[in-house]
Motif scaffolding. Structure first.
Motif, PDB file in Angstrom:
ATOM      1  N   ALA A 134      80.937-121.478-136.117  1.00 50.69           N
ATOM      2  CA  ALA A 134      80.475-122.613-136.645  1.00 50.69           C
ATOM      3  C   ALA A 134      80.129-122.434-138.176  1.00 50.69           C
ATOM      4  O   ALA A 134      79.362-121.480-138.310  1.00 50.69           O
ATOM      5  CB  ALA A 134      79.230-123.091-135.796  1.00 50.69           C
ATOM      6  N   GLU A 135      80.590-123.336-138.983  1.00 48.13           N
ATOM      7  CA  GLU A 135      80.094-123.319-140.080  1.00 48.13           C
ATOM      8  C   GLU A 135      78.593-123.814-140.215  1.00 48.13           C
ATOM      9  O   GLU A 135      78.203-124.842-139.645  1.00 48.13           O
ATOM     10  CB  GLU A 135      80.661-124.229-141.151  1.00 48.13           C
ATOM     11  N   ASN A 136      77.551-122.902-140.954  1.00 51.19           N
ATOM     12  CA  ASN A 136      76.287-123.384-141.151  1.00 51.19           C
ATOM     13  C   ASN A 136      75.797-124.203-142.128  1.00 51.19           C
ATOM     14  O   ASN A 136      76.015-123.854-143.299  1.00 51.19           O
ATOM     15  CB  ASN A 136      75.381-122.137-141.031  1.00 51.19           C
ATOM     16  N   PRO A 137      75.349-125.258-141.900  1.00 48.84           N
ATOM     17  CA  PRO A 137      75.274-126.133-143.145  1.00 48.84           C
ATOM     18  C   PRO A 137      73.837-126.030-143.836  1.00 48.84           C
ATOM     19  O   PRO A 137      73.689-126.467-144.945  1.00 48.84           O
ATOM     20  CB  PRO A 137      74.957-127.819-142.357  1.00 48.84           C
ATOM     21  N   ILE A 180      85.177-108.028-145.332  1.00 48.88           N
ATOM     22  CA  ILE A 180      86.209-108.407-146.030  1.00 48.88           C
ATOM     23  C   ILE A 180      87.238-109.302-145.480  1.00 48.88           C
ATOM     24  O   ILE A 180      87.736-110.528-145.637  1.00 48.88           O
ATOM     25  CB  ILE A 180      86.943-107.292-146.827  1.00 48.88           C
ATOM     26  N   ASP A 181      87.591-108.756-144.123  1.00 46.49           N
ATOM     27  CA  ASP A 181      88.373-109.650-143.260  1.00 46.49           C
ATOM     28  C   ASP A 181      87.937-110.920-142.841  1.00 46.49           C
ATOM     29  O   ASP A 181      88.461-111.755-142.892  1.00 46.49           O
ATOM     30  CB  ASP A 181      88.920-108.824-142.148  1.00 46.49           C
ATOM     31  N   HIS A 182      86.490-110.832-142.360  1.00 44.82           N
ATOM     32  CA  HIS A 182      85.833-112.146-141.907  1.00 44.82           C
ATOM     33  C   HIS A 182      85.855-113.173-142.970  1.00 44.82           C
ATOM     34  O   HIS A 182      86.151-114.432-142.923  1.00 44.82           O
ATOM     35  CB  HIS A 182      84.400-111.547-141.706  1.00 44.82           C
ATOM     36  N   CYS A 183      85.681-112.933-144.240  1.00 45.26           N
ATOM     37  CA  CYS A 183      85.730-113.614-145.465  1.00 45.26           C
ATOM     38  C   CYS A 183      86.981-114.263-145.535  1.00 45.26           C
ATOM     39  O   CYS A 183      87.366-115.615-145.655  1.00 45.26           O
ATOM     40  CB  CYS A 183      85.208-113.188-146.592  1.00 45.26           C
ATOM     41  N   GLU A 184      88.004-113.434-145.547  1.00 47.77           N
ATOM     42  CA  GLU A 184      89.424-114.104-145.544  1.00 47.77           C
ATOM     43  C   GLU A 184      89.727-115.232-144.509  1.00 47.77           C
ATOM     44  O   GLU A 184      90.338-116.271-144.903  1.00 47.77           O
ATOM     45  CB  GLU A 184      90.437-112.886-145.758  1.00 47.77           C
ATOM     46  N   GLN A 185      89.515-114.855-143.389  1.00 45.84           N
ATOM     47  CA  GLN A 185      89.745-115.320-142.123  1.00 45.84           C
ATOM     48  C   GLN A 185      88.916-116.821-142.512  1.00 45.84           C
ATOM     49  O   GLN A 185      89.858-117.938-142.190  1.00 45.84           O
ATOM     50  CB  GLN A 185      89.425-114.776-140.904  1.00 45.84           C
ATOM     51  N   TRP A 186      87.858-116.701-142.776  1.00 41.16           N
ATOM     52  CA  TRP A 186      87.242-118.109-143.045  1.00 41.16           C
ATOM     53  C   TRP A 186      87.763-118.898-143.907  1.00 41.16           C
ATOM     54  O   TRP A 186      87.754-120.154-143.659  1.00 41.16           O
ATOM     55  CB  TRP A 186      85.491-117.793-142.967  1.00 41.16           C
ATOM     56  N   MET A 187      87.932-118.398-144.937  1.00 36.36           N
ATOM     57  CA  MET A 187      88.406-119.144-146.182  1.00 36.36           C
ATOM     58  C   MET A 187      89.910-119.600-145.860  1.00 36.36           C
ATOM     59  O   MET A 187      90.253-121.069-146.309  1.00 36.36           O
ATOM     60  CB  MET A 187      88.412-118.568-147.420  1.00 36.36           C
ATOM     61  N   GLU A 188      90.597-119.108-144.883  1.00 44.67           N
ATOM     62  CA  GLU A 188      92.029-119.241-144.575  1.00 44.67           C
ATOM     63  C   GLU A 188      91.756-120.555-143.693  1.00 44.67           C
ATOM     64  O   GLU A 188      92.357-121.628-144.007  1.00 44.67           O
ATOM     65  CB  GLU A 188      92.655-118.391-143.964  1.00 44.67           C
ATOM     66  N   ARG A 189      90.854-120.441-142.821  1.00 48.47           N
ATOM     67  CA  ARG A 189      90.690-121.282-141.802  1.00 48.47           C
ATOM     68  C   ARG A 189      90.287-122.587-142.185  1.00 48.47           C
ATOM     69  O   ARG A 189      90.507-123.843-141.884  1.00 48.47           O
ATOM     70  CB  ARG A 189      89.730-120.868-140.670  1.00 48.47           C
ATOM     71  N   LEU A 190      89.171-122.549-143.176  1.00 48.75           N
ATOM     72  CA  LEU A 190      88.574-123.724-143.965  1.00 48.75           C
ATOM     73  C   LEU A 190      89.734-124.351-144.841  1.00 48.75           C
ATOM     74  O   LEU A 190      89.327-125.601-145.320  1.00 48.75           O
ATOM     75  CB  LEU A 190      87.264-123.452-144.288  1.00 48.75           C
ATOM     76  N   GLY A 191      90.729-123.919-145.335  1.00 49.33           N
ATOM     77  CA  GLY A 191      91.644-124.454-146.064  1.00 49.33           C
ATOM     78  C   GLY A 191      91.071-123.887-147.616  1.00 49.33           C
ATOM     79  O   GLY A 191      91.900-124.621-148.558  1.00 49.33           O
TER      80      GLY A 191
END
Lengths: 655, 655
Positions: free
Chosen positions: B405-408, B63-74
């Protein structure tokens, strides 16, 4: 063809007086190397038979068909819009639709060299005029970019296909300048190529096109016009690729457009198959013209690994629909085989260049396989519908496509008159229109017959004199290839006939009437041949079983049946009532028997369980119950779906 | 997490005083039918074990991981941009990125119901505030459409995902209103649902969303809030589909978004798998709420044919990368299996609804298979990386993905921390956070244990009294499932345990200590159970061979090995040096032996030919040469690639 009658035709003056064909040795690929060369479109005349008939249908139907479709859809009118300054509204087609017009022009140019048909010549001239009118003063020519209401020039190298379109323009101009001399199209192409060199030269924009093609176009136009600048620009494009030069396209890897690894470092073809193969063809051109053996060796290496691990029995290439691309090694699903028609054409383009560069017969072998089982599979018998993808298994019968319907999909299971992305019909047209150029090569006093087709060959030898032969054959339906010498220089010459790799037990009967066994490779007669001498190659085209490498998971436990160079298939229309193509188990212990131009195999029909409430993964070996023994007729794969939509298999289970 | 500290947190008042969980029986799917119901997230508490550990890791890390990524990516900041009127610049992410925020909120809501963690509650509240601030006055909520510099509302129903995003918003609100009562998120969802009803009602725009999801969202929020209008709108959306309502997307067929055939007429799932399955889930909801047995029967029929012919051994669905979709019947390639994690989650959503509607145990069987072999395969052990696609064969080892890294790509062969299209991580998060809701059902005085997991169950019976049991088990590693009664009402009750379809030879030992054989289906104990009574189900989880249906061409001549409900695989890291996963031939005559939580099989290592100059289709059976006999360790598929990139096979050749 809507406003054709209102167009004022201004016929371009024909060069060379009455002789339409400026040079009988004119051909698509003319590397500057000495020695071995392909024969020109005026040096070989197809005489009916399998390929002659295809070429006639192409001339009679396909070229016209393509022109009509592109007129109707407005792809040709896009040039008028640029010429009239009316861009900015709806522009029909994809960004690369110009290239289809150029491929049509190339087809027309080759066809005119063959038939000199006045009506076609006039249509060619009018079409060239409309194209030429769209060229900007500085040589830029594209109907999708760079004009009012359009994106700017070179603003989307990844997807815009601007250089790709120019490449096809140049190939069309190559056909024209070699067969008829410099005309308006050639002038247009020259200006376009000059602009590309200015814009993308070593000191220019460090860009490449998302879809390779400009490389082969520049290299060949450079050869045709004696412009080393063009070859140099082709070299620059080849070398720039593979360094992450292009911006990534979402959800696709840089391998999609071969921008992951430099050409000279890559070991295998990967990504979008047509892109990979056009690039390889251009790389061979550059390697040959610059004496770059490392680059040539790289393409040979890629050919070898790709042929060993990423090529279908048909010669088809491309295992994935997702990116129209190669898969991993051994990833060769029959049902989802993409095997795009254009990839087959492109594969033959590469193999032809490698044959010219090396003389290795294996390249001609692959060309034959690909021509007969991919390229010839695409056009319907009437030349007015085409396969785009060429899978080796059809699980669900397609649906008939209306004659006036554009087919949005590459996987319909039926030939379609046109596609949303319609690269294949025009590619078939230009290939068939020049197909005789791939039949033979000459090297000094040695004539090599590569593709066995009924034809007349007449070539002026470098050392003086002519060597003329008539090839009579029903190949591939029959294995007898008869070559009669019509003219020869009187000194020792060599006549070589390719013996395909599968042809174990072939015999060659020389002018002395003595037959001898010949191994796959070359069957050769050398001596002071004279008019009336006859050489007969007898190839064993009896149907035979073929097994897949055990690493090809997709067809484990299956066999295919080939008949000479022709891959056969089982079509549902040839099955007894109540039997499907999935119910058949072939007995590999029984040799297939000849049947017309196909074969008959012995098989067991099995019954499958039906249980709609559970997964299809039982806990015991689900051996299907044998129901019946049947003889099954297999037909040439290249003719499948000619009798209406059907299900189909090339690889047939044995267990 | 960049500007978190500057956000003024205004905690939403908790309803219900001290009790965080408003209703212990709160659960994701609450049809209005009487009788059988799923247990609530407060009625089952996982107690370690396979699923308890996964749920803990989800709470602690994912849950924390998802929140961090979506915050980071905007992606979260996109809501701020709407709230602050600063849209029109670069908006990160795809059109549907809002839905990931909603799925995260749903995960948080379920997790808060379980753990009542103050820090998480504060994060939830802050995130809801940011979302709420982006809602327009009329209820419209989307960060990609409808504001300055953006396309207008509902201008791209085919691809825009606006209704899809609303659907996920509603599902998040369902989680919240049932577990905590009406809060700001629920108010936001209510306004959004009202707008959808006004805009797309019977008298409104006759549109549907390119990606189904609004249907399940509306149906469940309608149930949760007692708003039949929402259910009616879900019905309208379901009925509108399948009539060519959406404009075609180039190169995709209308089947891609199930707009080819009406739901009640279709026989099988087809097109994009997640779309097909979300739609089916919504259709079951509509059918149940409206008593539409024809519609329910249609989904049952589709389930049956899809499970019989279009489902992988893992329960995975989706055979094609091209459209993330189902293939034809029997088109189940191992290497190109898409088996999207989200499709596994969606399949379980459908099966759960069908189980509730019918009571048929087969739906719970498929859920187990899919949970253990698709859903559990996705998250890495640390909960911070995920598989998007879940193929059954990896031909080329992946490459490690950097933690930031975001995986395309969906097909890297390694778990990735985040994706360009990142639907799976948040879907895993919301599923694991509520997973205990799928463990059991109750019907009158009958408690049915569907998924065997270590847990405490405590349910208030309709007829009065409680039934509480403690399940102790190491399942799926071990087959013993011990159920101890902690509390019972004193009258006759029934305790049923699911016996999976593969479990031949299972035994049930009742409170009397007598063991008896039980067949697949239900093992039942009925009587006046009392505290201290113990029931033990012993499932035979010894490894066993599994064969594919002979119509699955892709794995002909292969076997798989399963251990209880767990599919095993061969990973390259477990092979002797110099042996690849393609070199192995398993002897199906030798039973696999247990080995830790995997198995050992006897196999022959073979040597393949190497010939880089020819096609991989020889004229004689290319039987590979046996090199060696080896014992091979197989491990659970759901753990593959945990020890670094590897090649892998689930189906192993026998010949």
């Amino acid at each position: 063809m809507t406003d054709r009658s209102t167009t004022t035709a201004t016929a371009v003056a024909r060069p060379g007086g009455t002789a339409l064909l400026a040079d009988p040795a004119a051909r698509p690929v003319q590397p500057p190397t000495r020695g071995r060369r392909g024969l020109g479109v005026g040096e070989v005349r197809l005489d009916g038979g399998f390929w002659g008939d295809l070429q006639e249908t192409n001339a009679r139907a396909t070229i016209d068909h393509c022109e009509q479709w592109m007129e109707r859809l407005g792809w040709i009118a896009s040039f008028d819009a640029v010429a009239h300054g009316t861009t900015g509204g709806h522009r029909p087609g994809w960004q690369f639709s110009d290239s289809e017009v150029y491929k049509l022009l190339e087809a027309m140019a080759w066809e005119l060299a063959r038939s000199d048909e006045a009506a076609l010549a006039a249509r060619y001239d009018r079409l060239v005029e409309r194209v030429a009118a769209a060229q900007d003063d500085d040589g830029y020519l594209n109907t999708c970019f760079g004009h009012a209401g359009q994106p700017g020039r070179w603003t989307d190298l990844e997807r815009g296909h601007e250089l790709y379109c120019v490449g096809h323009l140049l190939q069309a101009a190559v056909a024209r300048v070699r067969t008829a001399g410099e005309d308006l199209l050639v002038q247009v192409a020259r200006r376009a190529a000059d602009l590309v060199c200015r814009e993308f030269g070593p000191d220019g924009r460090a860009g490449i096109c998302g879809h390779p093609e400009i490389e082969v176009g520049l290299a060949e136009l450079g050869r045709a016009l004696g412009e080393p600048r063009y070859t140099e620009q082709a070299r620059v494009f080849v070398e720039r690729r593979g360094h992450g030069t292009l911006a990534p396209i979402p959800l696709l890897s840089p391998a999609y457009f071969q921008d992951d690894v430099p050409v000279r470092e890559a070991d295998v073809w990967r990504g979008h198959a047509v892109r990979a193969l056009y690039l390889a063809a251009g790389a061979v051109d550059v390697a040959v013209d610059t004496g770059d053996d490392e680059l040539l060796g790289a393409v040979v290496r890629q050919w070898e690994r790709t042929v060993e691990r990423r090529t279908y029995l048909t010669g088809g290439m491309g295992s994935r629909h997702q990116d129209e691309g190669f898969g991993d090694d051994w990833e060769l699903p029959a049902d989802r085989a993409y095997c795009e028609t254009c990839a087959g054409i492109a594969s033959a383009m590469v193999s032809w260049r490698l044959y010219l560069a090396t003389g290795d017969v294996r390249y001609a072998d692959l060309m034959e396989r690909t021509y007969l089982n991919v390229v010839a599979t695409s056009p319907r018998a009437d030349g007015r519908a085409f396969f785009y993808a060429n899978p080796l298994q059809q699980r669900v019968a397609g649906q008939d496509v209306a004659a006036d319907a554009e087919n949005p999909r590459a996987e319909g299971g039926v030939r379609a008159p046109w596609f949303d992305v319609s690269c294949c019909p025009t590619n078939v047209a230009r290939t068939l229109a020049s197909w005789q150029a791939y039949v033979a090569s000459v090297d000094g006093d040695e004539l090599s017959l590569l593709q066995h087709a009924a034809c007349d060959v007449d070539v002026a030898l470098d050392a003086g004199g002519r060597l003329a032969v008539r090839v009579t054959t029903e190949y591939p339906a029959d294995g007898v290839v008869r070559v009669e010498v019509l003219d020869a220089p009187g000194r020792e010459v060599a006549l070589r006939l390719r013996v395909p790799s599968w042809a174990h037990g072939a015999t060659l009967t020389g002018p002395d009437g003595v037959a001898r066994l010949v191994a796959p490779g070359w069957a050769e007669v050398r001596g002071a041949l004279g008019a009336g001498d006859v050489v007969v190659l007898d190839l064993p085209v009896a149907p035979r079983l073929t097994w897949p490498d055990p690493r090809i998971d997709a067809v484990r436990g299956c066999v295919a049946v080939e008949r000479g160079p022709v891959v056969l298939c089982l079509e549902s229309v040839d099955l007894p009532a109540g039997v499907t193509v999935d119910d058949v188990r072939v007995d590999p212990g029984v040799a297939p028997r000849p049947h017309e131009d196909g074969a008959v195999v012995r098989a067991t029909v099995v019954a499958h369980r039906t249980d709609r409430s559970s997964l299809p993964y039982p806990s015991a070996p689900p051996t299907p119950a044998p129901r019946d023994e049947v003889d099954l007729v297999l037909v040439p794969y290249h003719r499948w779906a000619e009798r209406g939509p059907s299900t189909m298999r090339v690889f047939l289970p044995t267990l």
